[in-house]
Design a protein around this motif. Structure first.
Motif, PDB file in Angstrom:
ATOM      1  N   GLN A   1       0.823  -1.205   0.000  1.00  0.00           N
ATOM      2  CA  GLN A   1       0.000   0.000   0.000  1.00  0.00           C
ATOM      3  C   GLN A   1       0.861   1.260   0.000  1.00  0.00           C
TER       4      GLN A   1
ATOM      5  N   TRP B   1       2.557   1.610  -3.449  1.00  0.00           N
ATOM      6  CA  TRP B   1       1.539   1.920  -4.459  1.00  0.00           C
ATOM      7  C   TRP B   1       1.157   3.396  -4.393  1.00  0.00           C
TER       8      TRP B   1
ATOM      9  N   VAL C   1       0.641  -3.740 -14.792  1.00  0.00           N
ATOM     10  CA  VAL C   1      -0.326  -2.653 -14.656  1.00  0.00           C
ATOM     11  C   VAL C   1       0.442  -1.349 -14.824  1.00  0.00           C
TER      12      VAL C   1
ATOM     13  N   GLY D   1      -7.106  -7.497 -12.293  1.00  0.00           N
ATOM     14  CA  GLY D   1      -7.534  -8.321 -11.164  1.00  0.00           C
ATOM     15  C   GLY D   1      -6.488  -9.401 -10.939  1.00  0.00           C
TER      16      GLY D   1
ATOM     17  N   LEU E   1      -6.986  -8.817  -5.503  1.00  0.00           N
ATOM     18  CA  LEU E   1      -6.538  -7.434  -5.599  1.00  0.00           C
ATOM     19  C   LEU E   1      -7.127  -6.883  -6.889  1.00  0.00           C
ATOM     20  N   SER E   2      -8.049  -5.950  -6.779  1.00  0.00           N
ATOM     21  CA  SER E   2      -8.705  -5.347  -7.941  1.00  0.00           C
ATOM     22  C   SER E   2      -8.194  -3.930  -8.105  1.00  0.00           C
ATOM     23  N   VAL E   3      -7.498  -3.694  -9.214  1.00  0.00           N
ATOM     24  CA  VAL E   3      -7.055  -2.340  -9.544  1.00  0.00           C
ATOM     25  C   VAL E   3      -8.198  -1.703 -10.306  1.00  0.00           C
ATOM     26  N   GLU E   4      -8.671  -0.559  -9.809  1.00  0.00           N
ATOM     27  CA  GLU E   4      -9.882   0.049 -10.337  1.00  0.00           C
ATOM     28  C   GLU E   4      -9.598   1.420 -10.925  1.00  0.00           C
TER      29      GLU E   4
ATOM     30  N   TYR F   1      -7.433   0.885  -5.591  1.00  0.00           N
ATOM     31  CA  TYR F   1      -7.414  -0.579  -5.650  1.00  0.00           C
ATOM     32  C   TYR F   1      -8.143  -1.090  -4.416  1.00  0.00           C
ATOM     33  N   GLU F   2      -8.525  -2.347  -4.488  1.00  0.00           N
ATOM     34  CA  GLU F   2      -9.257  -2.952  -3.375  1.00  0.00           C
ATOM     35  C   GLU F   2      -8.757  -4.376  -3.203  1.00  0.00           C
TER      36      GLU F   2
END
Length: 161
Positions: free
Chosen positions: A61, A64, A118, A130, A145-148, A154-155
């Motif tokens: 985190q 990122w 990514v 994802g 891990l979803s990069v949005e 991200y989540e």
């Protein structure tokens, strides 16, 4: 019990029953105790492994957010490679280190093992992705891990399998 025979020195009677002497028992217990101590200190505990996973996600985190900031502040593309054993952040900015590697703990495995790249665009928005991770500590749970879309959003969700 027979009375001692005259003319012979009296000897200590020895038992003919099989078994360990006191000294043999103490030595055996001492060796077993020392082996148990060695094993207990050498094997990582469940709590230590859990803390290592948590520290990995905290470091991910931090790096990122730093890379999203560098992308938007300096207008330069950032690349994030999700590999089998680590996550590599690459940058060509003059600010900050050009490459930062966050190593996965031994308890986390990326599934599938293919590398996923990514890009964090110049405005701080990442490309969609994802990525799934499986923890050996909780084998029935996948971390997704979803990069949005959004400013570096991200989540991380736990998905029961």
């Amino acid at each position: 019990m027979r009375p001692p025979v005259q003319g012979r020195p009296q000897m200590i009677r020895q038992s003919r029953r099989p078994g360990f002497t006191l000294i043999e028992t103490v030595i055996t217990l001492g060796l077993l105790a020392s082996l148990l101590v060695l094993v207990a200190y050498r094997l990582p505990t469940h709590q230590h492994q859990f803390n290592t996973e948590r520290a990995f996600w905290d470091k991910f985190q931090t790096v990122w957010q730093e890379r999203v900031y560098l992308a938007s502040a300096y207008g330069e593309l950032q690349q994030v490679s999700f590999n089998e054993h680590d996550i590599v952040f690459k940058s060509k900015t003059s600010a900050g280190p050009p490459t930062v590697t966050v190593t996965l703990p031994t308890t986390l495995k990326k599934t599938p093992a293919q590398t996923r790249i990514v890009h964090i665009q110049k405005n701080g928005h990442p490309t969609l992705a994802g990525i799934l991770y499986r923890s050996t500590l909780q084998p029935r749970i996948l971390y997704k891990l979803s990069v949005e879309m959004g400013w570096g959003a991200y989540e991380i969700r736990e998905v029961r399998v």
